[in-house]
Design a protein around this motif. Structure first.
Motif, PDB file in Angstrom:
ATOM      1  N   ALA A  43       0.828  -1.212   0.000  1.00  0.00           N
ATOM      2  CA  ALA A  43       0.000   0.000   0.000  1.00  0.00           C
ATOM      3  C   ALA A  43       0.861   1.259   0.000  1.00  0.00           C
ATOM      4  N   ASN A  44       1.896   1.285   0.816  1.00  0.00           N
ATOM      5  CA  ASN A  44       2.750   2.463   0.865  1.00  0.00           C
ATOM      6  C   ASN A  44       3.611   2.593  -0.383  1.00  0.00           C
ATOM      7  N   SER A  45       3.956   1.480  -1.007  1.00  0.00           N
ATOM      8  CA  SER A  45       4.689   1.545  -2.275  1.00  0.00           C
ATOM      9  C   SER A  45       3.839   2.200  -3.356  1.00  0.00           C
ATOM     10  N   LEU A  46       2.559   1.869  -3.377  1.00  0.00           N
ATOM     11  CA  LEU A  46       1.652   2.532  -4.321  1.00  0.00           C
ATOM     12  C   LEU A  46       1.585   4.031  -4.055  1.00  0.00           C
ATOM     13  N   PHE A  47       1.502   4.397  -2.789  1.00  0.00           N
ATOM     14  CA  PHE A  47       1.486   5.815  -2.426  1.00  0.00           C
ATOM     15  C   PHE A  47       2.781   6.507  -2.871  1.00  0.00           C
ATOM     16  N   ILE A  48       3.903   5.861  -2.650  1.00  0.00           N
ATOM     17  CA  ILE A  48       5.199   6.435  -3.017  1.00  0.00           C
ATOM     18  C   ILE A  48       5.295   6.611  -4.527  1.00  0.00           C
ATOM     19  N   VAL A  49       4.843   5.628  -5.272  1.00  0.00           N
ATOM     20  CA  VAL A  49       4.889   5.732  -6.736  1.00  0.00           C
ATOM     21  C   VAL A  49       3.990   6.870  -7.218  1.00  0.00           C
ATOM     22  N   MET A  50       2.828   7.036  -6.598  1.00  0.00           N
ATOM     23  CA  MET A  50       1.901   8.073  -7.034  1.00  0.00           C
ATOM     24  C   MET A  50       2.368   9.481  -6.645  1.00  0.00           C
ATOM     25  N   PHE A  51       2.964   9.627  -5.469  1.00  0.00           N
ATOM     26  CA  PHE A  51       3.255  10.967  -4.968  1.00  0.00           C
ATOM     27  C   PHE A  51       4.735  11.270  -4.759  1.00  0.00           C
ATOM     28  N   GLY A  52       5.606  10.314  -4.937  1.00  0.00           N
ATOM     29  CA  GLY A  52       7.027  10.528  -4.690  1.00  0.00           C
ATOM     30  C   GLY A  52       7.635  11.626  -5.529  1.00  0.00           C
ATOM     31  N   TYR A  53       7.346  11.614  -6.808  1.00  0.00           N
ATOM     32  CA  TYR A  53       7.908  12.631  -7.688  1.00  0.00           C
ATOM     33  C   TYR A  53       7.391  14.018  -7.317  1.00  0.00           C
ATOM     34  N   MET A  54       6.132  14.110  -6.938  1.00  0.00           N
ATOM     35  CA  MET A  54       5.568  15.391  -6.517  1.00  0.00           C
ATOM     36  C   MET A  54       6.251  15.882  -5.233  1.00  0.00           C
ATOM     37  N   PHE A  55       6.489  14.982  -4.284  1.00  0.00           N
ATOM     38  CA  PHE A  55       7.182  15.361  -3.057  1.00  0.00           C
ATOM     39  C   PHE A  55       8.586  15.879  -3.365  1.00  0.00           C
ATOM     40  N   LYS A  56       9.240  15.215  -4.298  1.00  0.00           N
ATOM     41  CA  LYS A  56      10.584  15.655  -4.688  1.00  0.00           C
ATOM     42  C   LYS A  56      10.522  17.057  -5.272  1.00  0.00           C
ATOM     43  N   GLN A  57       9.587  17.287  -6.163  1.00  0.00           N
ATOM     44  CA  GLN A  57       9.466  18.603  -6.799  1.00  0.00           C
ATOM     45  C   GLN A  57       9.171  19.702  -5.773  1.00  0.00           C
ATOM     46  N   ILE A  58       8.272  19.433  -4.857  1.00  0.00           N
ATOM     47  CA  ILE A  58       7.896  20.434  -3.853  1.00  0.00           C
ATOM     48  C   ILE A  58       9.079  20.764  -2.949  1.00  0.00           C
ATOM     49  N   THR A  59       9.761  19.734  -2.458  1.00  0.00           N
ATOM     50  CA  THR A  59      10.871  19.976  -1.537  1.00  0.00           C
ATOM     51  C   THR A  59      12.054  20.639  -2.234  1.00  0.00           C
ATOM     52  N   GLU A  60      12.344  20.231  -3.461  1.00  0.00           N
ATOM     53  CA  GLU A  60      13.443  20.881  -4.188  1.00  0.00           C
ATOM     54  C   GLU A  60      13.093  22.323  -4.536  1.00  0.00           C
ATOM     55  N   LYS A  61      11.862  22.573  -4.923  1.00  0.00           N
ATOM     56  CA  LYS A  61      11.451  23.935  -5.252  1.00  0.00           C
ATOM     57  C   LYS A  61      11.579  24.826  -4.024  1.00  0.00           C
ATOM     58  N   ARG A  62      11.148  24.339  -2.877  1.00  0.00           N
ATOM     59  CA  ARG A  62      11.264  25.120  -1.642  1.00  0.00           C
ATOM     60  C   ARG A  62      12.730  25.340  -1.278  1.00  0.00           C
ATOM     61  N   LEU A  63      13.584  24.336  -1.501  1.00  0.00           N
ATOM     62  CA  LEU A  63      15.017  24.488  -1.228  1.00  0.00           C
ATOM     63  C   LEU A  63      15.615  25.577  -2.105  1.00  0.00           C
ATOM     64  N   PHE A  64      15.270  25.594  -3.378  1.00  0.00           N
ATOM     65  CA  PHE A  64      15.792  26.616  -4.284  1.00  0.00           C
ATOM     66  C   PHE A  64      15.303  28.003  -3.873  1.00  0.00           C
ATOM     67  N   GLN A  65      14.036  28.096  -3.453  1.00  0.00           N
ATOM     68  CA  GLN A  65      13.518  29.374  -2.980  1.00  0.00           C
ATOM     69  C   GLN A  65      14.225  29.832  -1.719  1.00  0.00           C
ATOM     70  N   LYS A  66      14.496  28.896  -0.834  1.00  0.00           N
ATOM     71  CA  LYS A  66      15.189  29.226   0.407  1.00  0.00           C
ATOM     72  C   LYS A  66      16.603  29.716   0.114  1.00  0.00           C
ATOM     73  N   GLN A  67      17.270  29.062  -0.826  1.00  0.00           N
ATOM     74  CA  GLN A  67      18.617  29.470  -1.197  1.00  0.00           C
ATOM     75  C   GLN A  67      18.620  30.833  -1.877  1.00  0.00           C
ATOM     76  N   ALA A  68      17.530  31.155  -2.554  1.00  0.00           N
ATOM     77  CA  ALA A  68      17.425  32.469  -3.230  1.00  0.00           C
ATOM     78  C   ALA A  68      17.011  33.569  -2.250  1.00  0.00           C
ATOM     79  N   GLY A  69      16.642  33.199  -1.046  1.00  0.00           N
ATOM     80  CA  GLY A  69      16.318  34.198  -0.037  1.00  0.00           C
ATOM     81  C   GLY A  69      14.834  34.432   0.190  1.00  0.00           C
ATOM     82  N   PHE A  70      13.997  33.557  -0.315  1.00  0.00           N
ATOM     83  CA  PHE A  70      12.550  33.717  -0.112  1.00  0.00           C
ATOM     84  C   PHE A  70      12.088  32.968   1.095  1.00  0.00           C
TER      85      PHE A  70
END
Length: 173
Positions: A146-173
């Motif tokens: 069940a959790n593998s299905l969840f990871i496959v469905m949302f893992g890439y989105m989690f990566k995008q959100i966290t990386e986007k926030r990291l880039f914003q944080k590094q830019a000073g936002f």
């Protein structure tokens, strides 16, 4: 508003877990299979990997404490295990490539570790009476699926959100 996206998603996942646990147990061929959603733990692993491991440990501590108070009677179990899993995931990911599939596999392994620690702790203090074989077939395997299905469905989105926030944080936002 964007700076609050990571904790807001964590809180949302915290409250979604009990809703998805209502679909468990699942009966197949007169056998009951219990699935335990670990959405928050998956998200914390993605935070530890792509955003900030210290922040993931802090979120793990706070949300683990809330999990203990909200779901179980033993204060301290998940308060200790959530940050521990985040810390171990951060240590492991330093040694291997941060590819999305690698983090997804690491998330499944960390969920297995969390479930095993939960089972062994419950066995030691006699909160459960099922043997390991029954735990493995009726709870661990369905939880992994069940959790593998969840990871496959949302893992890439989690990566995008966290990386986007990291880039914003590094830019000073």
């Amino acid at each position: 508003m964007i700076r609050f996206i990571i904790p807001l998603i964590a809180i949302l996942l915290f409250f979604l877990e009990p809703i998805f646990s209502l679909f468990s147990p699942i009966e197949i061929n007169s056998e009951l299979y219990i699935t335990v959603p670990r959405f928050l733990m998956v998200y914390l692993i993605f935070i530890a990997t792509y955003y900030n491991s210290k922040r993931a440990i802090i979120y793990g501590f706070v949300l683990g404490l809330l999990y203990d108070m909200y779901h179980i009677d033993i204060i301290g179990l998940y308060t200790f295990m959530y940050p521990l899993i985040c810390y171990v995931a951060a240590l492991v990911i330093r040694q291997i490539e941060r590819h999305t599939v690698t983090v997804m596999v690491l998330s499944v392994v960390m969920i297995v570790l969390l479930e095993l620690l939960s089972y062994f702790f419950a066995s030691v203090i006699a909160l459960t009476s099922i043997d390991f074989g029954e735990f493995f077939t009726s709870r661990l395997i369905p939880t992994m699926i069940a959790n593998s299905l969840f990871i496959v469905m949302f893992g890439y989105m989690f990566k995008q959100i966290t990386e986007k926030r990291l880039f914003q944080k590094q830019a000073g936002f």
